[in-house]
Write a protein that holds these residues in place. Structure first.
Motif, PDB file in Angstrom:
ATOM      1  N   ALA A 140       0.823  -1.212   0.000  1.00  0.00           N
ATOM      2  CA  ALA A 140       0.000   0.000   0.000  1.00  0.00           C
ATOM      3  C   ALA A 140       0.855   1.259   0.000  1.00  0.00           C
ATOM      4  O   ALA A 140       0.517   2.242  -0.656  1.00  0.00           O
ATOM      5  CB  ALA A 140      -0.946   0.023   1.193  1.00  0.00           C
ATOM      6  N   HIS A 141       1.959   1.237   0.740  1.00  0.00           N
ATOM      7  CA  HIS A 141       2.752   2.455   0.933  1.00  0.00           C
ATOM      8  C   HIS A 141       3.166   3.117  -0.375  1.00  0.00           C
ATOM      9  O   HIS A 141       3.255   4.353  -0.446  1.00  0.00           O
ATOM     10  CB  HIS A 141       3.999   2.135   1.766  1.00  0.00           C
ATOM     11  CG  HIS A 141       3.752   2.091   3.235  1.00  0.00           C
ATOM     12  ND1 HIS A 141       3.860   3.196   4.044  1.00  0.00           N
ATOM     13  CD2 HIS A 141       3.382   1.073   4.043  1.00  0.00           C
ATOM     14  CE1 HIS A 141       3.586   2.875   5.293  1.00  0.00           C
ATOM     15  NE2 HIS A 141       3.284   1.583   5.322  1.00  0.00           N
ATOM     16  N   ASN A 142       3.427   2.319  -1.404  1.00  0.00           N
ATOM     17  CA  ASN A 142       3.906   2.872  -2.672  1.00  0.00           C
ATOM     18  C   ASN A 142       2.819   2.962  -3.741  1.00  0.00           C
ATOM     19  O   ASN A 142       3.113   3.326  -4.880  1.00  0.00           O
ATOM     20  CB  ASN A 142       5.074   2.036  -3.188  1.00  0.00           C
ATOM     21  CG  ASN A 142       6.236   2.063  -2.215  1.00  0.00           C
ATOM     22  OD1 ASN A 142       6.768   3.121  -1.893  1.00  0.00           O
ATOM     23  ND2 ASN A 142       6.617   0.903  -1.699  1.00  0.00           N
ATOM     24  N   ASP A 143       1.571   2.666  -3.365  1.00  0.00           N
ATOM     25  CA  ASP A 143       0.453   2.819  -4.297  1.00  0.00           C
ATOM     26  C   ASP A 143      -0.090   4.246  -4.225  1.00  0.00           C
ATOM     27  O   ASP A 143      -1.304   4.470  -4.146  1.00  0.00           O
ATOM     28  CB  ASP A 143      -0.640   1.800  -3.976  1.00  0.00           C
ATOM     29  CG  ASP A 143      -0.324   0.424  -4.537  1.00  0.00           C
ATOM     30  OD1 ASP A 143      -0.556   0.210  -5.740  1.00  0.00           O
ATOM     31  OD2 ASP A 143       0.163  -0.423  -3.770  1.00  0.00           O
ATOM     32  N   LYS A 144       0.814   5.206  -4.292  1.00  0.00           N
ATOM     33  CA  LYS A 144       0.444   6.622  -4.124  1.00  0.00           C
ATOM     34  C   LYS A 144      -0.406   7.149  -5.266  1.00  0.00           C
ATOM     35  O   LYS A 144      -1.217   8.060  -5.080  1.00  0.00           O
ATOM     36  CB  LYS A 144       1.712   7.471  -3.986  1.00  0.00           C
ATOM     37  CG  LYS A 144       2.579   7.144  -2.784  1.00  0.00           C
ATOM     38  CD  LYS A 144       3.800   8.050  -2.744  1.00  0.00           C
ATOM     39  CE  LYS A 144       4.676   7.773  -1.530  1.00  0.00           C
ATOM     40  NZ  LYS A 144       5.391   6.486  -1.652  1.00  0.00           N
ATOM     41  N   THR A 145      -0.216   6.588  -6.449  1.00  0.00           N
ATOM     42  CA  THR A 145      -0.973   7.062  -7.613  1.00  0.00           C
ATOM     43  C   THR A 145      -1.882   5.985  -8.187  1.00  0.00           C
ATOM     44  O   THR A 145      -2.382   6.119  -9.307  1.00  0.00           O
ATOM     45  CB  THR A 145      -0.005   7.548  -8.714  1.00  0.00           C
ATOM     46  OG1 THR A 145       0.855   6.472  -9.107  1.00  0.00           O
ATOM     47  CG2 THR A 145       0.854   8.708  -8.208  1.00  0.00           C
ATOM     48  N   THR A 146      -2.104   4.926  -7.427  1.00  0.00           N
ATOM     49  CA  THR A 146      -2.977   3.839  -7.883  1.00  0.00           C
ATOM     50  C   THR A 146      -4.425   4.167  -7.537  1.00  0.00           C
ATOM     51  O   THR A 146      -4.745   4.446  -6.370  1.00  0.00           O
ATOM     52  CB  THR A 146      -2.584   2.503  -7.217  1.00  0.00           C
ATOM     53  OG1 THR A 146      -1.188   2.276  -7.387  1.00  0.00           O
ATOM     54  CG2 THR A 146      -3.375   1.356  -7.815  1.00  0.00           C
ATOM     55  N   ASP A 147      -5.302   4.145  -8.529  1.00  0.00           N
ATOM     56  CA  ASP A 147      -6.710   4.440  -8.253  1.00  0.00           C
ATOM     57  C   ASP A 147      -7.362   3.265  -7.524  1.00  0.00           C
ATOM     58  O   ASP A 147      -6.839   2.142  -7.510  1.00  0.00           O
ATOM     59  CB  ASP A 147      -7.471   4.760  -9.546  1.00  0.00           C
ATOM     60  CG  ASP A 147      -7.525   3.596 -10.503  1.00  0.00           C
ATOM     61  OD1 ASP A 147      -8.350   2.684 -10.282  1.00  0.00           O
ATOM     62  OD2 ASP A 147      -6.732   3.578 -11.467  1.00  0.00           O
ATOM     63  N   GLY A 148      -8.501   3.537  -6.930  1.00  0.00           N
ATOM     64  CA  GLY A 148      -9.161   2.540  -6.086  1.00  0.00           C
ATOM     65  C   GLY A 148      -9.531   1.260  -6.812  1.00  0.00           C
ATOM     66  O   GLY A 148      -9.346   0.158  -6.278  1.00  0.00           O
ATOM     67  N   ALA A 149     -10.061   1.390  -8.027  1.00  0.00           N
ATOM     68  CA  ALA A 149     -10.476   0.200  -8.780  1.00  0.00           C
ATOM     69  C   ALA A 149      -9.273  -0.682  -9.124  1.00  0.00           C
ATOM     70  O   ALA A 149      -9.343  -1.919  -9.030  1.00  0.00           O
ATOM     71  CB  ALA A 149     -11.209   0.621 -10.052  1.00  0.00           C
ATOM     72  N   THR A 150      -8.168  -0.049  -9.491  1.00  0.00           N
ATOM     73  CA  THR A 150      -6.969  -0.813  -9.836  1.00  0.00           C
ATOM     74  C   THR A 150      -6.374  -1.484  -8.610  1.00  0.00           C
ATOM     75  O   THR A 150      -5.958  -2.655  -8.663  1.00  0.00           O
ATOM     76  CB  THR A 150      -5.925   0.102 -10.493  1.00  0.00           C
ATOM     77  OG1 THR A 150      -6.483   0.680 -11.679  1.00  0.00           O
ATOM     78  CG2 THR A 150      -4.659  -0.669 -10.847  1.00  0.00           C
ATOM     79  N   TYR A 151      -6.345  -0.741  -7.515  1.00  0.00           N
ATOM     80  CA  TYR A 151      -5.795  -1.296  -6.268  1.00  0.00           C
ATOM     81  C   TYR A 151      -6.597  -2.524  -5.836  1.00  0.00           C
ATOM     82  O   TYR A 151      -6.033  -3.576  -5.494  1.00  0.00           O
ATOM     83  CB  TYR A 151      -5.805  -0.236  -5.177  1.00  0.00           C
ATOM     84  CG  TYR A 151      -5.172  -0.667  -3.877  1.00  0.00           C
ATOM     85  CD1 TYR A 151      -3.807  -0.955  -3.799  1.00  0.00           C
ATOM     86  CD2 TYR A 151      -5.935  -0.786  -2.718  1.00  0.00           C
ATOM     87  CE1 TYR A 151      -3.225  -1.346  -2.601  1.00  0.00           C
ATOM     88  CE2 TYR A 151      -5.365  -1.171  -1.514  1.00  0.00           C
ATOM     89  CZ  TYR A 151      -4.004  -1.450  -1.468  1.00  0.00           C
ATOM     90  OH  TYR A 151      -3.429  -1.845  -0.281  1.00  0.00           O
ATOM     91  N   ARG A 152      -7.915  -2.413  -5.880  1.00  0.00           N
ATOM     92  CA  ARG A 152      -8.779  -3.542  -5.527  1.00  0.00           C
ATOM     93  C   ARG A 152      -8.546  -4.725  -6.463  1.00  0.00           C
ATOM     94  O   ARG A 152      -8.401  -5.875  -6.019  1.00  0.00           O
ATOM     95  CB  ARG A 152     -10.245  -3.114  -5.572  1.00  0.00           C
ATOM     96  CG  ARG A 152     -11.238  -4.257  -5.362  1.00  0.00           C
ATOM     97  CD  ARG A 152     -12.671  -3.761  -5.456  1.00  0.00           C
ATOM     98  NE  ARG A 152     -12.993  -2.951  -4.291  1.00  0.00           N
ATOM     99  CZ  ARG A 152     -13.463  -3.435  -3.143  1.00  0.00           C
ATOM    100  NH1 ARG A 152     -13.658  -4.743  -3.013  1.00  0.00           N
ATOM    101  NH2 ARG A 152     -13.742  -2.637  -2.155  1.00  0.00           N
ATOM    102  N   ALA A 153      -8.514  -4.457  -7.758  1.00  0.00           N
ATOM    103  CA  ALA A 153      -8.329  -5.524  -8.738  1.00  0.00           C
ATOM    104  C   ALA A 153      -6.982  -6.224  -8.546  1.00  0.00           C
ATOM    105  O   ALA A 153      -6.883  -7.449  -8.689  1.00  0.00           O
ATOM    106  CB  ALA A 153      -8.432  -4.955 -10.154  1.00  0.00           C
ATOM    107  N   ASN A 154      -5.941  -5.467  -8.201  1.00  0.00           N
ATOM    108  CA  ASN A 154      -4.624  -6.066  -7.993  1.00  0.00           C
ATOM    109  C   ASN A 154      -4.624  -6.995  -6.781  1.00  0.00           C
ATOM    110  O   ASN A 154      -4.025  -8.086  -6.824  1.00  0.00           O
ATOM    111  CB  ASN A 154      -3.579  -4.971  -7.809  1.00  0.00           C
ATOM    112  CG  ASN A 154      -3.266  -4.243  -9.101  1.00  0.00           C
ATOM    113  OD1 ASN A 154      -3.601  -4.712 -10.185  1.00  0.00           O
ATOM    114  ND2 ASN A 154      -2.632  -3.088  -8.991  1.00  0.00           N
ATOM    115  N   LEU A 155      -5.266  -6.590  -5.720  1.00  0.00           N
ATOM    116  CA  LEU A 155      -5.365  -7.460  -4.548  1.00  0.00           C
ATOM    117  C   LEU A 155      -6.153  -8.722  -4.884  1.00  0.00           C
ATOM    118  O   LEU A 155      -5.773  -9.835  -4.469  1.00  0.00           O
ATOM    119  CB  LEU A 155      -6.039  -6.715  -3.391  1.00  0.00           C
ATOM    120  CG  LEU A 155      -5.273  -5.542  -2.777  1.00  0.00           C
ATOM    121  CD1 LEU A 155      -6.142  -4.856  -1.717  1.00  0.00           C
ATOM    122  CD2 LEU A 155      -3.953  -5.990  -2.171  1.00  0.00           C
TER     123      LEU A 155
END
Length: 361
Positions: free
Chosen positions: A221-236
């Motif tokens: 999470a710490h380096n997902d500074k520019t990751t949008d919510g949908a992408t972050y969720r999909a990656n997890l």
């Protein structure tokens, strides 16, 4: 968070059986005739050990290490290994007392961060503590059916940091586990969910290392500074699916907090609680994915927040590298050890590992 710190590796022990007598002023003993490798050759002897370290040539794999501690005088012995991992916390022995401890260690190349240098071939151990008293060592290849891995996916707050004063909590977790549970720390400095999935040296390597029944803890999470919510969720979700496809058990871990206090002594702000510049509340997304996918959750954000707030503005400095680097994100060895204890407690509370497989204190 994206700065990479590389440095010399530390040290661990062997894929064979070794006997040692170093404590209490005794001379080095020979290896018993019964100590043999799998192909029945005599195992390497204690000549591979000094008073402070041991080195043994062996291929990558998982190895059980049994150490016998104590000597004529009182001792305090700690065992470290490979890239500065703490494998056994400092253990006290009285004068004339002998105690036996065991742990399981992961040996791989690279031995530390996956994108770092290869490190030293084989298995190395460091013998430390206030008054080291190593009386014996026995190292054998771990039996697969009796050994379970805990694989770690994460960033610089988790990884095997190559140089002091930095330390990730994954680097300190092995000291809390008994023989039969190994930590394979594949966390890497500077990684986000995007970069970790996109690098074959990271995610693909983890997937191929998973054995049925292994735990895979994911804290990114710490380096997902520019990751949008949908992408972050999909990656997890991609990571959860990938772990399950290999027969492993995914465990989602919310990120450790940053030491960023409000005026009232709380950490209730976006910087401390990992809400990025796009307004993505990383811990909230992790909790949501865990709930939706039926994945065990370790809420390390809540646990570290409680600990940091309980210590206060001044007391919490020692957890991080504030005094050394004015760094309120990366942890000291002390802080990483405290955070690793929180992970241990959560693993037991969630019945992910049995109580009798962990160490207390």
């Amino acid at each position: 968070m994206s700065t990479r710190r590389r440095g010399p590796s530390g040290a661990v022990v062997a894929g064979v059986v070794v006997a040692a007598t170093l404590a209490g002023g005794l001379g080095l003993s020979s290896v018993p005739a019964a100590a043999r490798t799998r192909d029945h050759r005599p195992a390497p002897g204690i000549e591979n050990c000094t008073a402070t370290a041991c080195h043994f040539d062996l291929p990558p794999g998982t190895y059980d290490v049994q150490v016998r501690l104590g000597g004529a005088a009182a001792g305090r012995t700690a065992i470290g290994g490979e890239t500065r991992r703490t494998l056994l916390a400092e253990t006290a022995t009285g004068a004339g007392q002998r105690v036996t401890r065991g742990f399981t260690v992961d040996v791989r190349t690279p031995e530390g961060e996956p994108t770092g240098p290869d490190g030293s071939p084989g298995l190395d151990l460091t013998i430390g503590g206030a008054a080291p008293a190593l009386a014996g060592i026995r190292v054998t290849p771990a039996a697969g059916r009796n050994t379970r891995q805990i694989l770690l996916v994460g960033d610089s707050t988790v990884c095997d940091q190559p140089g002091a004063p930095y330390s990730g909590w994954g680097q300190q977790l092995p000291q809390y586990l008994r023989r039969g549970l190994s930590v394979a720390n594949h966390a890497d400095s500077g990684e986000s969910t995007v970069s970790y999935l996109g690098n074959p040296h990271l995610w693909d390597t983890v997937r191929t290392a998973i054995r049925p029944g292994d735990l895979v803890l994911v804290q990114l999470a710490h380096n997902d500074k520019t990751t949008d919510g949908a992408t972050y969720r999909a990656n997890l979700e991609t990571m959860v699916t990938g772990v399950r496809a290999e027969g492993g058990e995914p465990v989602l871990v919310t990120p450790v907090v940053r030491r960023w206090f409000n005026a009232d002594g709380t950490l209730d702000n976006d910087t401390a609680l990992l809400v990025n510049g796009l307004g993505v509340d990383h811990p909230a997304v992790v909790r949501s994915v865990a709930s939706t996918a039926g994945v065990p959750l370790i809420d390390l954000t809540a646990r570290t927040k409680e600990l940091v707030e309980s210590l206060g503005v001044e007391g919490s400095k020692a957890l991080y590298l504030y005094d050394e680097k004015r760094d309120n994100t990366h942890t000291s060895e002390y802080g990483a050890t405290r955070f690793a204890a929180l992970v241990r407690d959560a693993l037991v509370l969630g019945r992910l590992v049995p109580e009798d497989r962990v160490r207390r204190g």
